[in-house]
Design an enzyme around this catalytic site. Structure first.
Site, PDB file in Angstrom:
ATOM      1  N   HIS A   1      -8.505  -3.546  -6.054  1.00 40.49           N
ATOM      2  CA  HIS A   1      -8.433  -3.600  -4.595  1.00 40.49           C
ATOM      3  C   HIS A   1      -9.581  -2.769  -4.009  1.00 40.49           C
ATOM      4  CE1 HIS A   1      -7.077  -3.150  -0.489  1.00 40.49           C
ATOM      5  NE2 HIS A   1      -6.287  -4.184  -0.695  1.00 40.49           N
TER       6      HIS A   1
ATOM      7  N   SER B   1      -6.172  -9.580   6.813  1.00 40.81           N
ATOM      8  CA  SER B   1      -5.618  -9.900   8.131  1.00 40.81           C
ATOM      9  C   SER B   1      -4.883 -11.239   8.166  1.00 40.81           C
ATOM     10  CB  SER B   1      -6.711  -9.854   9.204  1.00 40.81           C
ATOM     11  OG  SER B   1      -7.266  -8.546   9.286  1.00 40.81           O
TER      12      SER B   1
ATOM     13  N   GLY C   1      -1.348  -7.546   3.516  1.00 37.50           N
ATOM     14  CA  GLY C   1      -1.150  -6.110   3.655  1.00 37.50           C
ATOM     15  C   GLY C   1      -0.231  -5.802   4.826  1.00 37.50           C
TER      16      GLY C   1
ATOM     17  N   LYS D   1       0.858  -1.198   0.000  1.00 37.95           N
ATOM     18  CA  LYS D   1       0.000   0.000   0.000  1.00 37.95           C
ATOM     19  C   LYS D   1       0.897   1.253   0.000  1.00 37.95           C
ATOM     20  CE  LYS D   1      -3.546  -2.807   2.061  1.00 37.95           C
ATOM     21  NZ  LYS D   1      -4.715  -2.960   2.891  1.00 37.95           N
TER      22      LYS D   1
ATOM     23  N   GLU E   1     -10.779 -10.998  -1.109  1.00 41.55           N
ATOM     24  CA  GLU E   1     -10.481 -10.164   0.056  1.00 41.55           C
ATOM     25  C   GLU E   1     -11.774  -9.569   0.612  1.00 41.55           C
ATOM     26  OE1 GLU E   1      -6.164  -8.703   0.152  1.00 41.55           O
ATOM     27  OE2 GLU E   1      -7.330  -7.241  -0.950  1.00 41.55           O
TER      28      GLU E   1
ATOM     29  N   GLY F   1      -7.224  -5.269   7.130  1.00 38.58           N
ATOM     30  CA  GLY F   1      -6.667  -4.375   8.138  1.00 38.58           C
ATOM     31  C   GLY F   1      -7.428  -4.354   9.445  1.00 38.58           C
TER      32      GLY F   1
HETATM   33  P1  PGA Z   1      -4.280  -6.709   5.470  1.00 38.76           P
HETATM   34  O1  PGA Z   1      -4.529  -6.150   3.987  1.00 38.76           O
HETATM   35  O2  PGA Z   1      -3.431  -7.927   5.350  1.00 38.76           O
HETATM   36  O3  PGA Z   1      -3.594  -5.580   6.195  1.00 38.76           O
HETATM   37  O4  PGA Z   1      -5.626  -7.037   6.043  1.00 38.76           O
HETATM   38  C1  PGA Z   1      -4.757  -7.016   2.910  1.00 38.76           C
HETATM   39  C2  PGA Z   1      -4.950  -6.229   1.641  1.00 38.76           C
HETATM   40  O5  PGA Z   1      -5.572  -5.162   1.681  1.00 38.76           O
HETATM   41  O6  PGA Z   1      -4.504  -6.654   0.564  1.00 38.76           O
END
Ligand code: PGA
Length: 281
Positions: free
Chosen positions: A123, A239, A260, A33, A193, A199
């Site tokens: 995304h 996550s 992420g 990101k 996702e 997140g």
């Molecule tokens: P995360 O994000 O692992 O922080 O949940 C995943 C993503 O947005 O690709």
């Protein structure tokens, strides 16, 4: 992570007409990101490569990719080439247009020139934050494919969608819409996702990831046939951490992870990439 072979007694059961099970190489993809400038990016990839070398990581067995911000790609590419590192390079977005008056956009040809192998499209942070429709996501995926890259097509339901339609309906709809923009011979990766899991520290259960992974593979089978359905990797994202990666990788329709937050910590991301050590496959 793969379709399991069913042992058959050759004498009692003549050879089935079905094709042999296809081995899909798992992909562990780190979506950075908007983190790390180009110097931080170089330091990170160097440390990641050392960590995986120490662990004698076999990149042919489990592919590892990083998706830095645009401004880091050239620096990371230079490092990967100079040190002959097997980490694959990905971008987080691409313009649907080939070139022209599109201030701020980056074309697929520009990314391909930097040895970018993968491009994330759709995304939820772009669908939601930048108003990208399924059609735009499809055009971006097509631009990536036309330039010789592999789009990582993200799909996923919000918490409201989950309540109203269950887990699979929206991801299935999104994938179907994107596939409509892609030629029959396109190679791509799908990333499931759930928006509420990104997140949040609240990942989907492995059973839910598998349920949606299976539904997405059924879409691939219906739209593209057995070969594409069997060869296409479906990732789970939301996550993911070293403590839970093994539980996803045990699912027959999950072939990797889009990571992420945990992809920003070298040791943690390296442990995720080494999931075979904790999943026992
Ligand atoms: P995360 O994000 O692992 O922080 O949940 C995943 C993503 O947005 O690709």
């Amino acid at each position: 992570m793969n379709d399991a072979a069913t042992p058959t007694d050759a004498a009692a059961h003549p050879a089935p007409a079905a094709a042999a099970p296809v081995k899909r190489t798992p992909l562990i993809a780190g979506n950075w990101k908007m983190h790390f400038d180009h110097l931080q990016a170089i330091a990170f990839v160097q440390k990641l490569a050392w960590s995986l070398k120490d662990a004698q990581h076999n990149y042919g067995e489990v592919e590892v990719a990083v998706f830095p911000p645009f401004t880091d790609l050239r620096s990371v590419q230079t490092l990967l080439t100079a040190d002959k590192l097997a980490v694959a390079l990905g971008a987080q977005d691409v313009s649907p247009h080939a070139s022209g008056a599109f201030t701020g956009d980056i074309s697929a040809a520009m990314l391909k020139k930097l040895d970018t192998k993968y491009v994330i499209v759709g995304h939820s942070e772009r669908r939601g934050g930048h108003g990208e429709s399924d059609e735009t996501v499809g055009l971006k995926a097509r631009a990536a494919v036309d330039a010789g890259m592999i789009p990582v097509i993200c799909v996923g339901e919000t918490a409201e969608d989950l309540e109203a339609h269950g887990a699979a309906a929206i991801p299935v709809q999104q994938l179907t819409a994107v596939l409509a923009q892609l030629t029959a011979d396109a190679t791509f990766v799908v990333a499931y996702e759930p928006v509420w899991a990104i997140g949040s520290g609240e990942p989907a259960t492995p059973a839910q990831a598998e349920e949606v992974g299976k539904a997405l593979r059924d879409v691939l089978r219906a739209e593209r046939g057995d070969d594409v359905a069997n060869a296409t990797r479906v990732l789970y994202g939301g996550s993911v951490a070293s403590q839970n990666i093994a539980s996803y990788m045990k699912q027959p329709n999950i072939d990797g992870a889009l990571v992420g937050g945990a992809s920003l910590k070298v040791d943690e991301f390296s442990r995720i990439a080494q999931f075979t050590k904790h999943v026992g496959v």
